[in-house]
Each structure stands twice: as C-alpha cells, then as structure tokens.
Design an enzyme around this catalytic site. Structure first.
Site, short mmCIF file in Angstrom:
data_model
loop_
_atom_site.label_atom_id
_atom_site.label_comp_id
_atom_site.label_asym_id
_atom_site.label_seq_id
_atom_site.Cartn_x
_atom_site.Cartn_y
_atom_site.Cartn_z
N TYR A 68 14.33 25.69 13.14
CA TYR A 68 14.92 25.71 11.80
C TYR A 68 13.89 26.22 10.79
O TYR A 68 14.16 27.15 10.02
CB TYR A 68 15.39 24.31 11.40
CG TYR A 68 15.86 24.24 9.96
CD1 TYR A 68 17.14 24.63 9.61
CD2 TYR A 68 15.01 23.78 8.95
CE1 TYR A 68 17.57 24.58 8.28
CE2 TYR A 68 15.42 23.73 7.63
CZ TYR A 68 16.70 24.13 7.30
OH TYR A 68 17.10 24.09 5.98
N LYS A 72 13.93 29.79 8.74
CA LYS A 72 13.90 29.83 7.28
C LYS A 72 12.70 30.63 6.77
O LYS A 72 12.81 31.36 5.78
CB LYS A 72 13.85 28.41 6.72
CG LYS A 72 15.14 27.63 6.86
CD LYS A 72 16.26 28.27 6.06
CE LYS A 72 17.54 27.48 6.10
NZ LYS A 72 18.63 28.11 5.33
N PRO A 95 14.76 24.26 -1.77
CA PRO A 95 15.08 22.84 -1.91
C PRO A 95 14.69 22.04 -0.67
O PRO A 95 14.62 22.59 0.44
CB PRO A 95 16.59 22.83 -2.09
CG PRO A 95 17.05 24.04 -1.35
CD PRO A 95 15.94 25.06 -1.44
N LEU A 97 15.76 18.35 1.48
CA LEU A 97 17.06 17.91 1.98
C LEU A 97 17.98 17.58 0.80
O LEU A 97 17.63 16.77 -0.05
CB LEU A 97 16.90 16.69 2.89
CG LEU A 97 18.11 16.29 3.71
CD1 LEU A 97 17.69 15.73 5.06
CD2 LEU A 97 18.97 15.26 2.99
N VAL A 98 19.14 18.23 0.76
CA VAL A 98 20.03 18.14 -0.41
C VAL A 98 21.07 17.05 -0.21
O VAL A 98 21.80 17.04 0.80
CB VAL A 98 20.72 19.50 -0.66
CG1 VAL A 98 21.61 19.41 -1.89
CG2 VAL A 98 19.68 20.60 -0.84
N SER A 110 22.94 17.36 6.40
CA SER A 110 22.21 16.63 5.36
C SER A 110 22.88 15.29 5.05
O SER A 110 22.21 14.27 4.89
CB SER A 110 22.13 17.48 4.09
OG SER A 110 21.40 18.66 4.32
#
Length: 238
Positions: A68, A72, A95, A97-98, A110
C-alpha cells in the site's frame, strides 16, 4: 497483490495528469495521496516528527511487504514527474487514516478500523499507533489547496498519533454500551509510538485539524445512522 495495487495507482495518477494537461485550460491539479507516501522509513526513529519533505523508502516498503505504502509513494512520484514534464501546477494532500461521516452505504477499510471495536469481532487491540484525519478537514484541505494561489507542494493532513489502546479507551468513554476491547494483543503491552506528523504547513492555508475524539465520535454516529452497528447512546459529545 503488489501488481494489483501498484499498476492501477501509477496509471491512474498519470492518466489524471495527462487528461488535465491535454485540456489546455487547466492550470492546477490537487491530488489525494496518502501519509503512506511519507513515513515508511526504517531510518526514522519512533516518535520522530515527519513533515511534507519526508518520503517513504521504497526498499523498506518492499522488504516489509507494505505494498500500500509502496503504491502510494510511486504513484505520487509519478504524478510529480509527469506534472513537471507537462508544465502543470500540482498540489498534493497527504491525509492519514480518514474518519468521520460516510457517504457510501458500505464499510470501507478506514471505517472498519473503528467498526471492528464496536461489533465484538475483535477482542483485543494491536500494539500499534495511528494518526487520524477528519473527512471534513481533508475536503477543506483540497478546496483551499485549489483556491489559494500561493499553495504549493505537499500538505500533510494528520492529527495526533494515538496508540490503539487510547483509541479504544476514547470509544469506550464515548459509547460505553459497545464491547470495546480493553486489552492489548500479545505480551508487549502498549509500546508502539509511531511518528508525529506535522500539519503546520496545512495550518497556513487555514485548515484546522479536528481532534481524534471528534473523528471517532462522528464515525460511530454515522455507522449508527446507516444501520451498520446497533444504536448505543453516547455519554456526551467529545
């Protein structure tokens, strides 16, 4: 797994940059990246502050199997390289963790991070630490990054890093009717610290970072409203 994550991430970034540049009238693109492109580096000590100048180390991501963060990182790097080549003004929001209210009817990864502590499926919490961001702050960061002429580069959107145990204690205090775990998995105890993320640059755009307690409260209320968890009254606002 790595092929499924990396190729779509990179091609998606390149497609957006090329599409914006091909239009001709687009001058700025605001891209959503991730804190995963920032903090993964074995040379970084626990508790160390990271900011928008930091990048995840691809070798470390590969060695630890964190595809991951690898995806990214390479996707954002590809976007920066292509934006420079196509002479496009790129601004990136990274950001953590949203959390917060859900738009979609289903649970995403999330939100599952919180839901698993409410439905009894998880009896212990991991010895790990995480930073959180409210979805409203993330949206505000994108709007201001687009509308502010002086905006440039990367902007970290992340609150204070909390151990999973602290997260569970906040949830239990706000919603004592849920079977929130009270013990840490394994014998190590709550030793994980994680990084400290600097959102000072984001504050210069006028974006305030919502406390994690409010992020958690709003997530649970949204899960209740959508019928994804049983309704349990809160003891009050955070």
């Amino acid at each position: 797994m790595q092929k499924k994550m990396i190729e779509p991430a990179v091609s998606g970034s390149r497609n957006v940059i090329n599409a914006a540049a091909d239009v001709g009238s687009v001058r700025r693109v605001v891209m959503t990246s991730s804190i995963g492109a920032v903090y993964m580096d074995s040379r970084r000590s626990a508790g160390e502050e990271v900011d928008e100048t930091c990048w995840s180390d691809l070798d470390h991501c590969r060695d630890t199997g964190n595809w991951y963060c690898y995806a990214k990182t390479v996707a954002e790097q590809a976007a920066w390289e292509l934006a420079k080549e196509r002479r496009l003004d790129l601004v990136v929001v990274n950001p953590s963790l949203v959390l917060g209210p859900l738009l979609q009817p289903a649970v995403n990864a999330s939100t599952w991070h919180v839901m698993k502590y409410l439905d009894g499926s998880t009896r212990t919490y991991a010895n790990a630490a995480q930073a959180y961001a409210h979805v409203h702050d993330v949206a505000d960061a994108h709007a201001r990054a687009y509308e502010t002429p002086a905006a440039h580069g990367r902007y970290l959107c992340a609150g204070r890093t909390l151990h999973r145990g602290k997260v569970c204690r906040i949830l239990a205090a706000l919603f004592p009717g849920y079977p929130v775990p009270t013990s840490c998995k394994g014998d190590a105890g709550e030793t994980a610290e994680g990084c400290r993320f600097s959102s000072r640059k984001l504050a210069e755009l006028g974006v305030a970072v919502t406390p994690a307690s409010q992020c958690l409260y709003d997530t649970v209320v949204s899960l209740q409203d959508k019928g994804l968890v049983p309704f349990v009254p809160a003891t009050g606002m955070p």
